[in-house]
Design a protein around this motif. Structure first.
Motif, PDB file in Angstrom:
ATOM      1  N   MET A 159       6.740  -6.051   4.681  1.00  0.00           N
ATOM      2  CA  MET A 159       6.827  -5.298   3.434  1.00  0.00           C
ATOM      3  C   MET A 159       6.445  -3.833   3.661  1.00  0.00           C
ATOM      4  O   MET A 159       7.138  -2.910   3.206  1.00  0.00           O
ATOM      5  CB  MET A 159       5.883  -5.924   2.399  1.00  0.00           C
ATOM      6  CG  MET A 159       6.074  -5.377   1.005  1.00  0.00           C
ATOM      7  SD  MET A 159       4.929  -6.039  -0.253  1.00  0.00           S
ATOM      8  CE  MET A 159       4.289  -7.521   0.466  1.00  0.00           C
ATOM      9  N   VAL A 160       5.363  -3.604   4.408  1.00  0.00           N
ATOM     10  CA  VAL A 160       4.915  -2.240   4.680  1.00  0.00           C
ATOM     11  C   VAL A 160       5.923  -1.528   5.588  1.00  0.00           C
ATOM     12  O   VAL A 160       6.206  -0.336   5.410  1.00  0.00           O
ATOM     13  CB  VAL A 160       3.510  -2.247   5.321  1.00  0.00           C
ATOM     14  CG1 VAL A 160       3.079  -0.830   5.683  1.00  0.00           C
ATOM     15  CG2 VAL A 160       2.490  -2.871   4.369  1.00  0.00           C
ATOM     16  N   ALA A 161       6.502  -2.265   6.536  1.00  0.00           N
ATOM     17  CA  ALA A 161       7.457  -1.664   7.478  1.00  0.00           C
ATOM     18  C   ALA A 161       8.705  -1.134   6.776  1.00  0.00           C
ATOM     19  O   ALA A 161       9.320  -0.165   7.233  1.00  0.00           O
ATOM     20  CB  ALA A 161       7.855  -2.683   8.542  1.00  0.00           C
ATOM     21  N   THR A 162       9.085  -1.760   5.643  1.00  0.00           N
ATOM     22  CA  THR A 162      10.288  -1.309   4.935  1.00  0.00           C
ATOM     23  C   THR A 162      10.119   0.094   4.348  1.00  0.00           C
ATOM     24  O   THR A 162      11.105   0.735   3.976  1.00  0.00           O
ATOM     25  CB  THR A 162      10.649  -2.276   3.785  1.00  0.00           C
ATOM     26  OG1 THR A 162       9.584  -2.313   2.828  1.00  0.00           O
ATOM     27  CG2 THR A 162      10.905  -3.676   4.309  1.00  0.00           C
ATOM     28  N   LEU A 163       8.878   0.595   4.262  1.00  0.00           N
ATOM     29  CA  LEU A 163       8.645   1.944   3.752  1.00  0.00           C
ATOM     30  C   LEU A 163       9.218   2.992   4.701  1.00  0.00           C
ATOM     31  O   LEU A 163       9.500   4.121   4.292  1.00  0.00           O
ATOM     32  CB  LEU A 163       7.141   2.193   3.558  1.00  0.00           C
ATOM     33  CG  LEU A 163       6.406   1.262   2.578  1.00  0.00           C
ATOM     34  CD1 LEU A 163       4.907   1.565   2.599  1.00  0.00           C
ATOM     35  CD2 LEU A 163       6.962   1.401   1.170  1.00  0.00           C
ATOM     36  N   GLY A 164       9.354   2.620   5.991  1.00  0.00           N
ATOM     37  CA  GLY A 164       9.856   3.577   6.968  1.00  0.00           C
ATOM     38  C   GLY A 164       8.889   4.708   7.239  1.00  0.00           C
ATOM     39  O   GLY A 164       9.281   5.794   7.679  1.00  0.00           O
ATOM     40  N   SER A 185       1.862   4.419   7.596  1.00  0.00           N
ATOM     41  CA  SER A 185       1.404   3.301   6.770  1.00  0.00           C
ATOM     42  C   SER A 185       1.445   2.026   7.602  1.00  0.00           C
ATOM     43  O   SER A 185       2.411   1.791   8.331  1.00  0.00           O
ATOM     44  CB  SER A 185       2.289   3.142   5.524  1.00  0.00           C
ATOM     45  OG  SER A 185       2.151   4.251   4.665  1.00  0.00           O
ATOM     46  N   ALA A 186       0.404   1.210   7.464  1.00  0.00           N
ATOM     47  CA  ALA A 186       0.343  -0.009   8.276  1.00  0.00           C
ATOM     48  C   ALA A 186      -0.607  -1.017   7.637  1.00  0.00           C
ATOM     49  O   ALA A 186      -1.555  -0.643   6.935  1.00  0.00           O
ATOM     50  CB  ALA A 186      -0.116   0.305   9.692  1.00  0.00           C
ATOM     51  N   TYR A 187      -0.320  -2.297   7.877  1.00  0.00           N
ATOM     52  CA  TYR A 187      -1.227  -3.375   7.466  1.00  0.00           C
ATOM     53  C   TYR A 187      -1.865  -3.956   8.716  1.00  0.00           C
ATOM     54  O   TYR A 187      -1.181  -4.259   9.699  1.00  0.00           O
ATOM     55  CB  TYR A 187      -0.456  -4.467   6.723  1.00  0.00           C
ATOM     56  CG  TYR A 187      -1.281  -5.722   6.498  1.00  0.00           C
ATOM     57  CD1 TYR A 187      -2.269  -5.762   5.512  1.00  0.00           C
ATOM     58  CD2 TYR A 187      -1.076  -6.866   7.278  1.00  0.00           C
ATOM     59  CE1 TYR A 187      -3.038  -6.901   5.316  1.00  0.00           C
ATOM     60  CE2 TYR A 187      -1.837  -8.010   7.087  1.00  0.00           C
ATOM     61  CZ  TYR A 187      -2.817  -8.016   6.100  1.00  0.00           C
ATOM     62  OH  TYR A 187      -3.582  -9.146   5.914  1.00  0.00           O
TER      63      TYR A 187
END
Length: 407
Positions: free
Chosen positions: A85-90, A94-96
């Motif tokens: 989900m976080v990766a789709t931000l491009g 940002s990271a989990y």
């Protein structure tokens, strides 16, 4: 006396009113709390709609558990879903981080840690993890790792901007333990492999010395917890004999650090002025100002393509407030703020929530700071660890410009 008919009618009306009120209360209460009825739970419409949006994720998870031929772990599946989900931000900032990753990533901010002594960043051109420089006398320096080297693998695991935080952490560890790094070096046909023995890395973020003709020099390698204090001591040492007439501040190859440390240093250099401001998604603005006291000296700031974040804020503040010259090459362009959101289970979400703006309202994100005077360092010096002052074209230009001002 009231007739039986009227009494009966009144009772019916009272029952109806009670039923209506009870029904309304039940509906209203159920909007805010869960009501349990046997094995069922009544939830609000808002919560129901939220559940419907993630229903597919749970269906897929159940299918994996029931039909996948191999082994699966519930928590790993959920962590993977969140990371996706976080990766789709491009957004590479940002990271989990899972509880395990977050625990491993905690850094001793005193400036002392076990590692290999490599300062790395993400090269915006190829998005590879790139060595900015090895620290003096560190395992990385002794092994022959050079500025510009690209990290391809650490202990056999491929690394890139997507797992940058994890890669940095993999380089750290207890003193005496080994780590193997695989590196791409421009001009070499094959990848290079180095097995390094971790050591205690003591990172001094400030170096200072007097150059000539009353021109002082302070380099800042990063904006860590102790950097403002170290900078103040260095500045006081240069001013000790009242010989300081101008100052070179070198933030080349500085990847940034703490905003409040950067503003403390800017406060020493600037008169009362806006240093930087941030804006969030809603347009809320937070300004950082310096007070009226300053060193009152001509300043030259040295920057390059690896000067990022807090380094760019300092350079932009000096430039926009006409407090000095910025000399070198276009900076990195990291102008965003990440909020660190911790969860009860020990996991963390690092999320970009604001952008930096220079005093004149320029966003540096993805753009960087353009120097007042652009000077390239000779190509043969880019991989050199120890550059002499006389061959440092950027430093020499700074000295030349400051001499004009103080002469």
């Amino acid at each position: 006396m009231m007739s039986r008919r009227k009494l009966a009618l009144g009772a019916v009306i009272l029952i109806l009113i009670s039923s209506i009120v009870t029904g309304v209360l039940t509906i209203k209460i159920s909007e805010y709390i869960n009501v349990k009825k046997g094995d069922r739970v009544i939830i609000s419409r808002e919560d129901y709609n939220k559940l419907m949006k993630v229903q597919k994720m749970y269906e897929i998870k159940d299918l994996i558990k029931k039909r996948y031929i191999g082994e699966s772990d519930d928590q790993a599946l959920m962590d993977g879903a969140i990371k996706g989900m976080v990766a789709t931000l491009g957004d590479r900032y940002s990271a989990y981080l899972t509880p395990e990753e977050n625990a491993e990533l905690q850094i001793n901010l005193s400036g002392t840690y076990g590692g290999v002594g490599l300062l790395v960043t993400i090269d915006p051109e190829d998005m590879m993890i790139t060595v900015v420089k090895p620290f003096k006398d560190s395992p990385g320096m002794k092994a022959g790792i050079l500025p510009g080297d690209k990290l391809v693998k650490i202990d056999g695991k491929e690394v890139s901007y997507k797992n940058y935080d994890l890669a940095v952490n993999m380089l750290r560890g207890e003193k005496g333990t080994q780590v193997t790094v695989t590196i791409y070096r421009e001009g070499e046909e094959d990848l290079l492999e180095f097995t390094l023995v971790r050591d205690i890395i003591v990172q001094d973020t400030i170096e200072h010395r007097m150059l000539k003709d009353g021109i002082g020099y302070i380099s800042i390698s990063s904006f860590d917890q102790n950097t403002a204090e170290e900078f103040t001591k260095g500045l006081e040492a240069l001013m000790e004999n009242n010989e300081l007439k101008a100052l070179v501040v070198d933030v080349r190859n500085n990847p940034g650090g703490y905003l409040h440390i950067c503003t403390q240093i800017a406060d020493l250099l600037l008169p009362e002025a806006l240093i930087v401001y941030t804006e969030d998604k809603e347009g809320n603005r937070d300004e950082k100002w310096s007070d009226e006291e300053s060193i009152g000296l001509p300043i030259a700031v040295l920057v390059n393509e690896m000067s990022a974040s807090a380094s760019e804020i300092l350079a932009g503040a000096i430039q926009d407030n006409s407090a000095g010259f910025v000399i070198g090459t276009q900076t990195y362009g990291k102008g965003s703020v990440q909020a660190i959101i911790d969860f009860k289970d020990g996991s963390t979400l690092k999320l970009t929530t604001e952008r930096y703006y220079t005093p004149n309202g320029k966003s540096i994100d993805g753009v960087g700071v353009t120097p007042d005077v652009q000077v390239e360092l000779p190509k043969e010096l880019l991989k050199k660890l120890d550059i002499k002052d006389e061959e440092d074209t950027q430093l020499q230009k700074a000295i030349e410009m400051l001499e004009r001002v103080i002469s």
